[in-house]
Design a protein around this motif. Sequence first.
Motif, short mmCIF file in Angstrom:
data_model
loop_
_atom_site.label_atom_id
_atom_site.label_comp_id
_atom_site.label_asym_id
_atom_site.label_seq_id
_atom_site.Cartn_x
_atom_site.Cartn_y
_atom_site.Cartn_z
N THR A 1 -16.73 17.46 -18.57
CA THR A 1 -14.88 16.60 -18.32
C THR A 1 -14.39 17.97 -18.91
N GLN A 2 -14.30 18.81 -19.78
CA GLN A 2 -13.44 19.70 -20.01
C GLN A 2 -12.91 20.23 -18.39
N ARG A 3 -13.81 20.79 -18.00
CA ARG A 3 -13.55 21.10 -16.73
C ARG A 3 -12.83 20.21 -15.23
N ALA A 4 -12.56 19.15 -16.19
CA ALA A 4 -12.50 18.01 -15.25
C ALA A 4 -10.85 17.69 -15.27
N THR A 5 -11.23 17.90 -17.13
CA THR A 5 -9.44 17.80 -17.67
C THR A 5 -9.56 18.62 -18.98
N THR A 6 -8.42 18.06 -19.98
CA THR A 6 -7.73 18.65 -21.38
C THR A 6 -8.27 17.49 -22.02
N LEU A 7 -9.77 18.03 -22.06
CA LEU A 7 -10.27 16.55 -23.31
C LEU A 7 -10.58 17.54 -24.84
N ARG A 8 -9.96 16.75 -25.48
CA ARG A 8 -9.98 16.96 -26.81
C ARG A 8 -10.54 16.39 -27.98
N ILE A 9 -12.37 16.49 -28.55
CA ILE A 9 -13.09 15.84 -29.11
C ILE A 9 -12.46 15.64 -30.45
N ALA A 10 -12.42 14.49 -31.24
CA ALA A 10 -11.55 14.32 -32.02
C ALA A 10 -13.22 13.57 -33.00
N GLY A 11 -13.10 14.32 -34.81
CA GLY A 11 -14.25 14.09 -35.64
C GLY A 11 -15.68 13.77 -35.34
N SER A 12 -16.15 15.29 -35.23
CA SER A 12 -17.56 14.84 -34.44
C SER A 12 -17.99 14.75 -35.63
N PRO A 13 -19.28 14.56 -35.71
CA PRO A 13 -20.19 14.27 -36.88
C PRO A 13 -21.00 15.42 -37.01
N PRO A 14 -21.64 15.08 -38.24
CA PRO A 14 -22.52 16.44 -38.53
C PRO A 14 -23.69 17.08 -37.29
N GLN A 15 -24.27 16.18 -37.00
CA GLN A 15 -25.53 16.52 -36.13
C GLN A 15 -24.28 17.41 -34.89
N LEU A 16 -23.73 16.70 -34.21
CA LEU A 16 -23.40 16.70 -32.65
C LEU A 16 -22.52 18.29 -33.69
N ARG A 17 -21.79 18.79 -34.10
CA ARG A 17 -21.27 19.55 -34.45
C ARG A 17 -22.33 21.11 -34.78
N ARG A 18 -22.87 20.17 -34.91
CA ARG A 18 -24.66 21.55 -35.74
C ARG A 18 -24.94 21.86 -34.07
N ILE A 19 -25.32 20.98 -32.80
CA ILE A 19 -25.43 21.21 -31.51
C ILE A 19 -24.70 22.15 -30.73
N LEU A 20 -22.93 21.67 -30.76
CA LEU A 20 -22.29 22.19 -30.32
C LEU A 20 -21.92 24.21 -30.91
N GLU A 21 -22.24 24.45 -32.10
CA GLU A 21 -22.01 25.44 -33.03
C GLU A 21 -23.70 26.15 -32.22
N LEU A 22 -24.74 25.77 -32.47
CA LEU A 22 -25.71 26.44 -31.59
C LEU A 22 -25.36 26.85 -30.58
N THR A 23 -25.05 26.01 -29.91
CA THR A 23 -24.96 26.43 -28.74
C THR A 23 -23.35 27.45 -27.84
N GLY A 24 -22.61 26.98 -28.73
CA GLY A 24 -21.23 27.84 -28.58
C GLY A 24 -20.60 27.08 -27.83
N ALA A 25 -20.75 25.91 -27.58
CA ALA A 25 -19.89 25.12 -27.16
C ALA A 25 -18.48 24.73 -27.76
N ASP A 26 -18.90 25.05 -29.07
CA ASP A 26 -17.53 24.87 -30.11
C ASP A 26 -16.68 26.42 -29.77
N GLN A 27 -16.51 26.89 -29.25
CA GLN A 27 -15.04 27.66 -28.72
C GLN A 27 -15.51 28.03 -27.39
#
Length: 94
Positions: A52-78
């Motif tokens: 989705t980020q490739r198709a548009t400007t996506l802003r992700i709001a209110g990430s719960p801890p479990q999702l934030r952890r996945i994003l951090e571990l994969t580097g997607a948070d960057q």
Amino acid sequence: MVVACGEFDADTVEPLERALGRAAAEGFAVVVLDVGAVTFADSGLLNLLVRTQRATTLRIAGSPPQLRRILELTGADQALHLYPSADDACADAL
């Protein structure tokens, strides 16, 4: 704004994928995805966010801890635009 609730994996991500696809197709400059009520996420959701980020400007709001952890571990948070709340994501889009 699109609001995601519940569990998301490769088998359950399709309705959210359709909603995000419609928002991107409408030509909105920014799509805000509120994930505050997501209770489980795996690579199925992560892949959707990146696509989705490739198709548009996506802003992700209110990430719960479990999702934030996945994003951090994969580097997607960057690579993704993360915000503490939907209000913050919307305010930054103005």
